[in-house]
Design an enzyme around this catalytic site. Sequence first.
Site, mmCIF file in Angstrom:
data_model
loop_
_atom_site.group_PDB
_atom_site.id
_atom_site.type_symbol
_atom_site.label_atom_id
_atom_site.label_comp_id
_atom_site.label_asym_id
_atom_site.label_seq_id
_atom_site.Cartn_x
_atom_site.Cartn_y
_atom_site.Cartn_z
ATOM 1 N N ASP A 86 28.284 28.128 -17.133
ATOM 2 C CA ASP A 86 28.064 26.899 -17.420
ATOM 3 C C ASP A 86 26.504 26.133 -17.010
ATOM 4 O OD1 ASP A 86 28.156 26.749 -13.974
ATOM 5 O OD2 ASP A 86 29.430 25.128 -14.265
ATOM 6 N N GLU A 90 30.594 26.226 -11.987
ATOM 7 C CA GLU A 90 29.577 25.632 -10.597
ATOM 8 C C GLU A 90 29.021 24.032 -10.785
ATOM 9 O OE1 GLU A 90 26.631 24.758 -7.971
ATOM 10 O OE2 GLU A 90 26.339 24.453 -10.311
#
Length: 437
Positions: free
Chosen positions: A75, A133
């Site tokens: 991400d 994350e």
Amino acid sequence: MKVPEPLLEFLAIPSVSTDPARKEDVRRAGLWLEERLQALGFRTELQETPLHPILYAERLVDEKAPTVLVYGHYDVQPPDPLELWDTPPFSPTVREGRLYARGASDDKGQLFAHLLAAEGAPVNLKFLVEGEEEVGSPHLLPFVRANRERLRADLVLISDGAMVAPHTPTLTYGLRGLCYLEVRLQGARRDLHSGAFGGVAPNPIQALGWLLARLKDERTGRVLIPGFYEKVRPVPEEEKALWPEPHEEALKRELGVEVLPGEEGYSVLERLWARPTLDPNGVWGGYQGEGSKTVIPAEAGMKLSMRLVPDQDPEEVAGLAEAYLREVSPPGYRLEVRRLHGGKPFLTDPFSPPMRLMARALEEVWGRPPVYAREGGTIPVVAELKEVLSAPVVLLGLGLPDDNLHAPNEKLDLINLERGVAAIRRFYELLAAPSGR
Ligand code: BES
Ligand code: MN
Ligand code: MN
């Protein structure tokens, strides 16, 4: 190095984990990775979570060979403000040996180095890659605890950070933790005319200012929350002797500032790596549009981050901060404190056996030994991996301090991708050769 075509594909997927409109794109990035790993001979499993999937993959080549667990995240942070990008964030572009795109350095580009290095690697490899994350890894921490047997490895290897300077291979042995709060103050039940009610109406922006002023001492830069420093471990002198030369003047130039304000009595490096901090990251309230509007707002608020160091605990610090905020919050306002996310600080032995082996690989590839550094940023799962798997962790950052992480024109220097891949490959060779162990 010519950019590998697949990396361009990976970077073109706008996998912004915090943006609900991008949920499908985040998933697409996870699926893309899954396919790549399958093509490399990995068995894969995409674990659904209430938000974004976790990808686990393994390729076991020899039960006598060591096992390495590679962690990364697919991400990225939002790309805005878009108008400040020289080329669009999800149209990866190479200029002068640098690859520009959101995620080029954090973390898709660095993760990709590990895909390249996995080709034909003589060790057992496990990949643990998440899509959350940048929103605090809410589902990975429980996943790690629930899957400790499957994740078991001789060491954990992560590239999601930076070298301290160009041409300076860097081994990172510490990360700061994070405690992130949202604080809201409510005054009257609705916005009020500042003439008709000014003089009697509570003003939450003013109150927020008073509150903010009580969080940090203006003269010493110390955080005023009682107990905040209680668990902070001092840095041993032997450790400071490892640190690179201070870079204060260069840093001032880079930031365009004349002073580097911070906690009194500590060097810049210590303040960046080994001291906790508190920073408002955003404040709001009242009228922000063109011209003026005479209004006393009903509500004001702020986002507050605290970077933590060993042995501070995010939950504990959140409790201390909340109690203090309640104590100093002016009367007549409703205070609301929300805990957004947290991550534990991480510190490890810079000279563990796998660190020594990586140091050798780095020296062979870069022609100079690595420097040892801590970092000020946070990767929430790292402390957890070390603890739950009781395995040594090697943090090999392949980015640079000027990579513009989370900012416009994020980039990765291709030379570091190339050398990173070579170093990881060499590391695997050394690890697999009995004499190298
Ligand atoms: N890769 C970064 C952390 C990082 C940055 C490590 C610079 C070393 C040097 C990571 O993706 C990140 O941005 N983490 C967030 C924490 C998260 C909970 C939002 C951070 O540090 O703000
Ligand atoms: Mn990252
Ligand atoms: Mn990041």
